[in-house]
Design a protein around this motif. Sequence first.
Motif, PDB file in Angstrom:
ATOM      1  N   ILE A  45       0.841  -1.206   0.000  1.00 48.46           N
ATOM      2  CA  ILE A  45       0.000   0.000   0.000  1.00 48.46           C
ATOM      3  C   ILE A  45       0.866   1.242   0.000  1.00 48.46           C
ATOM      4  CG2 ILE A  45      -1.784   1.289   1.261  1.00 48.46           C
ATOM      5  CD1 ILE A  45      -2.658  -1.352   2.522  1.00 48.46           C
ATOM      6  N   MET A  46       1.876   1.262   0.903  1.00 44.66           N
ATOM      7  CA  MET A  46       2.734   2.438   1.023  1.00 44.66           C
ATOM      8  C   MET A  46       3.592   2.641  -0.224  1.00 44.66           C
ATOM      9  SD  MET A  46       1.647   3.659   3.728  1.00 44.66           S
ATOM     10  CE  MET A  46       2.712   5.089   3.676  1.00 44.66           C
ATOM     11  N   MET A  47       4.091   1.561  -0.799  1.00 48.52           N
ATOM     12  CA  MET A  47       4.860   1.679  -2.038  1.00 48.52           C
ATOM     13  C   MET A  47       4.024   2.343  -3.132  1.00 48.52           C
ATOM     14  SD  MET A  47       7.020  -1.824  -2.548  1.00 48.52           S
ATOM     15  CE  MET A  47       8.395  -2.244  -1.504  1.00 48.52           C
ATOM     16  N   THR A  48       2.774   1.912  -3.242  1.00 41.83           N
ATOM     17  CA  THR A  48       1.878   2.499  -4.244  1.00 41.83           C
ATOM     18  C   THR A  48       1.699   3.991  -4.007  1.00 41.83           C
ATOM     19  OG1 THR A  48       0.701   0.393  -4.436  1.00 41.83           O
ATOM     20  CG2 THR A  48      -0.435   2.346  -5.265  1.00 41.83           C
ATOM     21  N   VAL A  49       1.528   4.365  -2.738  1.00 42.07           N
ATOM     22  CA  VAL A  49       1.387   5.786  -2.389  1.00 42.07           C
ATOM     23  C   VAL A  49       2.651   6.555  -2.775  1.00 42.07           C
ATOM     24  CG1 VAL A  49       1.157   7.410  -0.460  1.00 42.07           C
ATOM     25  CG2 VAL A  49      -0.274   5.358  -0.531  1.00 42.07           C
ATOM     26  N   PHE A  50       3.833   6.003  -2.469  1.00 41.55           N
ATOM     27  CA  PHE A  50       5.099   6.667  -2.797  1.00 41.55           C
ATOM     28  C   PHE A  50       5.276   6.798  -4.310  1.00 41.55           C
ATOM     29  CE2 PHE A  50       6.843   4.607   1.332  1.00 41.55           C
ATOM     30  CZ  PHE A  50       6.099   5.497   2.082  1.00 41.55           C
ATOM     31  N   HIS A  51       4.883   5.777  -5.032  1.00 42.32           N
ATOM     32  CA  HIS A  51       4.978   5.830  -6.502  1.00 42.32           C
ATOM     33  C   HIS A  51       4.077   6.929  -7.064  1.00 42.32           C
ATOM     34  CE1 HIS A  51       6.181   1.292  -6.469  1.00 42.32           C
ATOM     35  NE2 HIS A  51       7.163   2.078  -6.051  1.00 42.32           N
ATOM     36  N   PHE A 108      -3.215   3.008   8.811  1.00 42.51           N
ATOM     37  CA  PHE A 108      -3.160   2.939  10.279  1.00 42.51           C
ATOM     38  C   PHE A 108      -3.906   1.706  10.783  1.00 42.51           C
ATOM     39  CE2 PHE A 108      -5.127   3.940  14.405  1.00 42.51           C
ATOM     40  CZ  PHE A 108      -3.990   4.203  15.161  1.00 42.51           C
ATOM     41  N   ALA A 109      -5.117   1.494  10.247  1.00 46.70           N
ATOM     42  CA  ALA A 109      -5.916   0.339  10.667  1.00 46.70           C
ATOM     43  C   ALA A 109      -5.235  -0.972  10.264  1.00 46.70           C
ATOM     44  CB  ALA A 109      -7.305   0.424  10.056  1.00 46.70           C
ATOM     45  N   LYS A 153      -9.525  17.130  -3.127  1.00 44.77           N
ATOM     46  CA  LYS A 153      -9.867  15.717  -3.296  1.00 44.77           C
ATOM     47  C   LYS A 153      -8.695  14.829  -2.893  1.00 44.77           C
ATOM     48  CE  LYS A 153     -13.171  16.324  -7.100  1.00 44.77           C
ATOM     49  NZ  LYS A 153     -13.422  16.063  -8.545  1.00 44.77           N
ATOM     50  N   GLU A 154      -7.488  15.238  -3.299  1.00 43.84           N
ATOM     51  CA  GLU A 154      -6.295  14.459  -2.964  1.00 43.84           C
ATOM     52  C   GLU A 154      -6.060  14.438  -1.458  1.00 43.84           C
ATOM     53  OE1 GLU A 154      -2.989  15.899  -5.173  1.00 43.84           O
ATOM     54  OE2 GLU A 154      -3.710  15.115  -7.086  1.00 43.84           O
ATOM     55  N   THR A 155      -6.347  15.563  -0.785  1.00 46.98           N
ATOM     56  CA  THR A 155      -6.219  15.617   0.678  1.00 46.98           C
ATOM     57  C   THR A 155      -7.188  14.658   1.339  1.00 46.98           C
ATOM     58  OG1 THR A 155      -5.547  17.938   0.565  1.00 46.98           O
ATOM     59  CG2 THR A 155      -6.308  17.121   2.702  1.00 46.98           C
ATOM     60  N   PHE A 156      -8.426  14.617   0.809  1.00 47.20           N
ATOM     61  CA  PHE A 156      -9.443  13.713   1.354  1.00 47.20           C
ATOM     62  C   PHE A 156      -9.040  12.255   1.140  1.00 47.20           C
ATOM     63  CE2 PHE A 156     -13.270  11.128   0.592  1.00 47.20           C
ATOM     64  CZ  PHE A 156     -13.861  11.233   1.843  1.00 47.20           C
ATOM     65  N   VAL A 157      -8.607  11.946  -0.089  1.00 48.07           N
ATOM     66  CA  VAL A 157      -8.170  10.585  -0.407  1.00 48.07           C
ATOM     67  C   VAL A 157      -6.967  10.207   0.451  1.00 48.07           C
ATOM     68  CG1 VAL A 157      -7.183   9.092  -2.195  1.00 48.07           C
ATOM     69  CG2 VAL A 157      -9.086  10.626  -2.748  1.00 48.07           C
ATOM     70  N   GLY A 158      -6.070  11.179   0.667  1.00 47.30           N
ATOM     71  CA  GLY A 158      -4.908  10.936   1.514  1.00 47.30           C
ATOM     72  C   GLY A 158      -5.300  10.601   2.940  1.00 47.30           C
ATOM     73  N   SER A 159      -6.328  11.285   3.457  1.00 42.03           N
ATOM     74  CA  SER A 159      -6.814  11.017   4.819  1.00 42.03           C
ATOM     75  C   SER A 159      -7.396   9.610   4.918  1.00 42.03           C
ATOM     76  CB  SER A 159      -7.875  12.047   5.219  1.00 42.03           C
ATOM     77  OG  SER A 159      -7.327  13.350   5.220  1.00 42.03           O
ATOM     78  N   ILE A 160      -8.166   9.235   3.878  1.00 41.70           N
ATOM     79  CA  ILE A 160      -8.740   7.892   3.854  1.00 41.70           C
ATOM     80  C   ILE A 160      -7.633   6.840   3.775  1.00 41.70           C
ATOM     81  CG2 ILE A 160     -10.183   6.292   2.533  1.00 41.70           C
ATOM     82  CD1 ILE A 160     -11.785   8.420   3.988  1.00 41.70           C
ATOM     83  N   THR A 161      -6.642   7.108   2.927  1.00 43.70           N
ATOM     84  CA  THR A 161      -5.522   6.173   2.773  1.00 43.70           C
ATOM     85  C   THR A 161      -4.766   6.019   4.087  1.00 43.70           C
ATOM     86  OG1 THR A 161      -5.266   6.816   0.456  1.00 43.70           O
ATOM     87  CG2 THR A 161      -3.413   5.659   1.479  1.00 43.70           C
TER      88      THR A 161
END
Length: 558
Positions: free
Chosen positions: A68-74, A142-143, A129-137
């Motif tokens: 998940i984190m790798m995808t976010v970094f990419h 975290f979960a 939108k990206e901020t919202f998606v970032g919060s969800i991510t």
Amino acid sequence: MDYILKYSFYVLILSILMGVSTWKLFKKMGLNPVFAFIPFYNYFLILKETKHPKWWFLMAYLPIVGPIMMTVFHLFLMKHFGKSSFFQKLMTIFLPFIYLAVVNYSKDSEVETENDLYLTEAEKNEQKKETFVGSITFAIVFATIIHTFVTQPFGIPTGSMERTLLVGDFLFVNKLNYGFRMPMRPLALPFLQGTIYDPQGDGNPKNDPKSYVDAVKLPYLRLPGWEKVKRNDIVVFNYPQDSVHTAIDRKDPYVKRCVAVSGDVLEMKAGRLYVNNKPEEILGDQQEQHAFIVQASSELNFEDIYKKMEFIPVNQISPQSQYFAIHKDQYNLNPSNAIYRMQLTDERAKEIKNFDKIISLQEEITDKNESGIAYKDDFQKKIDTTQSIFPINRKWNADFYGPLRIPKKGDVVTLNQENLPEYRWIISEYEHNHLENKNGKIFINGKETKNYTIKQNYYMMMGDNRDASLDARFFGFVPEENIVGKPMFTWLSLQGVFKDSGSMFQAPFKVRWDRMFKATNTGEANKTSYWWIAAFILILFFGWEYFVKLFGKKKTEE
């Protein structure tokens, strides 16, 4: 050591892929292209260049969380080079190293700098939108970390632990007490155990898509814990004879009571448990149930009974049934009576016995000479091994069982044709040897042998609902490597949310408030409340971003 070596191998492969597909992009960011090949540091630099928290790089290669984190970094990196359209994001997510390589070797790839002063309204909306998606991510990550590495929610769908744990109790299971077992399938969807869903609707999990990639596997490794599994602990473990999943940590999770540990001798005498020739110890919070045959002068009104005593699993016995024919003389069954089979604690049995219509109440005890072998067909040709007594060659049943010694790490056992069924699964499945039994001789890994040394500790797990529990009397020893953790507390309790397959009547739906946030593994009659932990988790989960912004603002003002 095997786990660390294989884990390092996967990290090395991912780092090479990352380096090959991004080294030119690193060069265009003014960085040494060699850094693209260095694990952890490559993602640290990406976060630094894209102005994101640099400590996130620590999560880059964690099992389950890492992908998940790798995808976010990419995605951060691609946005840094102006590749942020919907299609480009999809390519980055589903074809990560391929699309990164396309951008990397493209001649027109350049770093794009953002200036908030010149953003259009559409671009500002996109940022929101990206901020919202970032919060969800972040919430998902975290979960996932908590779920994977600390504590896992677990629901009780069956009545095997009643009345200690009830159908519809939802628990938090501590994965650290007995030592954290490292994930063995690191590439998996978060929050899912073994399968994703049942597309055929046939209830056969063998046909269902798996929630993990079975080809990417790691060996068993357990980190040190602060306690060992003890006798009378309630334990969550992976069902050892699950034939659907080869990965130990993906097998179905069960919850039972550990009634005997390695080196103990277990025996059932007339439905009562003895360990090391002593009657089992009943703890303060343990409510053990047994099956009782109840005869009444007329039909009982279970709606009224449930109001007085809460839910009782019950089945009515017909005079035309096979059960009636077999047990008529044993329990003096009268066809003119209403006859029921109920799962009751001793206290509830006394209360039922005093009801007006009750003629007799007797505990159901299987005859000592009755076989514990179950069959799949009426001709008794195909043995149902999951429902048959363990080991299958013993003339035992669920009420008269043993004595059976629980194997202990280091034990040297003498193997012969009589005890081979007792150790077969240990040798071939749990300790991964090639076992053959040819012409009366036993071969392990191609060598004839008469002895075997046990490689790990084993346990016997049984349900407190002794006559309605598929437990170690049927599936045998539970290996130490199958232990998941120890239930901490019940965070939610809903009556009627799961159908009780062992009862002709179903409990009406209600929330059992009195059971919520209560400890489940203390052995004390008066359970501790953990409401403050629940409040802390909720505040942390929903208020994290607020606190980060608050402290960030104070730091800026200073």
